[in-house]
Design a protein around this motif. Sequence first.
Motif, PDB file in Angstrom:
ATOM      1  N   ARG A   1     -28.751  45.010 -42.358  1.00  0.00           N
ATOM      2  CA  ARG A   1     -27.944  45.679 -43.362  1.00  0.00           C
ATOM      3  C   ARG A   1     -28.779  45.950 -44.603  1.00  0.00           C
ATOM      4  NH1 ARG A   1     -23.354  41.503 -43.823  1.00  0.00           N
ATOM      5  NH2 ARG A   1     -23.777  41.504 -41.591  1.00  0.00           N
TER       6      ARG A   1
ATOM      7  N   TRP B   1     -33.108  49.802 -47.277  1.00  0.00           N
ATOM      8  CA  TRP B   1     -32.908  49.364 -45.903  1.00  0.00           C
ATOM      9  C   TRP B   1     -34.137  48.580 -45.444  1.00  0.00           C
ATOM     10  CZ3 TRP B   1     -29.288  49.102 -42.198  1.00  0.00           C
ATOM     11  CH2 TRP B   1     -29.712  48.938 -40.887  1.00  0.00           C
TER      12      TRP B   1
ATOM     13  N   LYS C   1     -22.477  43.734 -48.036  1.00  0.00           N
ATOM     14  CA  LYS C   1     -21.373  43.673 -47.090  1.00  0.00           C
ATOM     15  C   LYS C   1     -21.166  45.022 -46.431  1.00  0.00           C
ATOM     16  CE  LYS C   1     -18.545  39.998 -49.125  1.00  0.00           C
ATOM     17  NZ  LYS C   1     -17.206  39.680 -49.673  1.00  0.00           N
ATOM     18  N   GLU C   2     -20.922  44.997 -45.136  1.00  0.00           N
ATOM     19  CA  GLU C   2     -20.620  46.240 -44.433  1.00  0.00           C
ATOM     20  C   GLU C   2     -19.203  46.708 -44.723  1.00  0.00           C
ATOM     21  OE1 GLU C   2     -21.343  45.823 -40.338  1.00  0.00           O
ATOM     22  OE2 GLU C   2     -23.481  45.390 -40.549  1.00  0.00           O
ATOM     23  N   GLU C   3     -18.294  45.776 -45.047  1.00  0.00           N
ATOM     24  CA  GLU C   3     -16.916  46.151 -45.311  1.00  0.00           C
ATOM     25  C   GLU C   3     -16.774  46.953 -46.591  1.00  0.00           C
ATOM     26  OE1 GLU C   3     -18.007  43.223 -44.675  1.00  0.00           O
ATOM     27  OE2 GLU C   3     -17.104  42.607 -42.759  1.00  0.00           O
TER      28      GLU C   3
ATOM     29  N   VAL D   1     -18.727  49.271 -47.637  1.00  0.00           N
ATOM     30  CA  VAL D   1     -19.499  50.490 -47.539  1.00  0.00           C
ATOM     31  C   VAL D   1     -18.590  51.656 -47.203  1.00  0.00           C
ATOM     32  CG1 VAL D   1     -21.402  51.598 -46.350  1.00  0.00           C
ATOM     33  CG2 VAL D   1     -21.479  49.179 -46.784  1.00  0.00           C
TER      34      VAL D   1
ATOM     35  N   SER E   1     -17.438  54.639 -45.186  1.00  0.00           N
ATOM     36  CA  SER E   1     -17.630  55.081 -43.806  1.00  0.00           C
ATOM     37  C   SER E   1     -17.409  56.578 -43.702  1.00  0.00           C
ATOM     38  CB  SER E   1     -16.663  54.338 -42.883  1.00  0.00           C
ATOM     39  OG  SER E   1     -15.326  54.565 -43.288  1.00  0.00           O
TER      40      SER E   1
ATOM     41  N   ALA F   1     -20.733  52.641 -42.530  1.00  0.00           N
ATOM     42  CA  ALA F   1     -20.191  51.351 -42.138  1.00  0.00           C
ATOM     43  C   ALA F   1     -21.086  50.680 -41.112  1.00  0.00           C
ATOM     44  CB  ALA F   1     -18.781  51.517 -41.582  1.00  0.00           C
ATOM     45  N   SER F   2     -21.602  51.436 -40.190  1.00  0.00           N
ATOM     46  CA  SER F   2     -22.614  50.930 -39.276  1.00  0.00           C
ATOM     47  C   SER F   2     -23.914  51.610 -39.645  1.00  0.00           C
ATOM     48  CB  SER F   2     -22.238  51.275 -37.834  1.00  0.00           C
ATOM     49  OG  SER F   2     -23.245  50.854 -36.961  1.00  0.00           O
ATOM     50  N   PRO F   3     -24.842  50.927 -40.360  1.00  0.00           N
ATOM     51  CA  PRO F   3     -26.005  51.606 -40.949  1.00  0.00           C
ATOM     52  C   PRO F   3     -26.949  52.107 -39.888  1.00  0.00           C
ATOM     53  CG  PRO F   3     -26.237  49.268 -41.132  1.00  0.00           C
ATOM     54  CD  PRO F   3     -24.871  49.508 -40.574  1.00  0.00           C
TER      55      PRO F   3
END
Length: 273
Positions: free
Chosen positions: A132, A147, A197-199, A201, A203, A255-257
């Motif tokens: 992430r 990244w 956090k991915e949440e 982000v 989408s 959301a999914s990098p």
Amino acid sequence: MEWTSNDVVGVISYLLPGFLAAWVFYGLTTHPRKTPFERVVQALIFTAIIQGAVAGGRLTYTHYYESGVVDWGEWGGEADQVLPPLVAVVTGVIFAAIANNDLLHFVLRKLRITKRTSYSSNWYSAFNKGRRYVTLHLRDGRRVYGWPYEFPDQSTADHFALMCAYWVPSEGDPIPLPLVERLLIPARAVKLVELMKEESVNSNPATENQNGKPSAATPTKQSDPTLRIDGAKGGTGQATGTTTDQAASIPSPAASPKTQVSRKGNRRNHRRR
């Protein structure tokens, strides 16, 4: 008890597959090298596994040979010399795969036997469990966001390789680096690491692609991407694109990098509609 030269050569030949398996294991994992005594003990363990596998193969082959199932000739001394190194390499690869993917400890945690992992350290475990975006706090007070295409095995050695990097000043807007493909930062210069956090982000489907690349959203207030990565799957590639003067906040990855769609593709979809 006096050892002759033949005895020493025989012992070394017997233990050599174990040392070969240990060499393969450490070459494929991030586990630190043990002390000489611990490495000898580990080589003995690998040797026992390898010699047991070779002995099992010998018994199995002899059984099928005597039963007439196979007719490749009797088990000879050449097989005892060739098989142990091959089995040693395979053993080292298997144990490295188990350690790198946390397979054994995953099962043991499910059985409530342990709470530990197969990874070499908490540092490696944190980066390996779902890649992430990160924010690095440097010791000189600066912050950089990007990244982690590559990350060091330890917190005191090697470098971070950041793609889609942005300098994050204490006041004002983030500063993009559109002409920089990768930013190398020594691990010793990093004081704190934030794993995003991915949440949290956005989408936005406009920031997703089909090439397996980390997405790089625009530094503007709009969600229209102006900086993207083109290349093969896995995080490699070359950063291309432009940035506008209307910078607002830290860019949000998908959301999914993984990847990003170019403007041209979006325009085609819009025309079809």
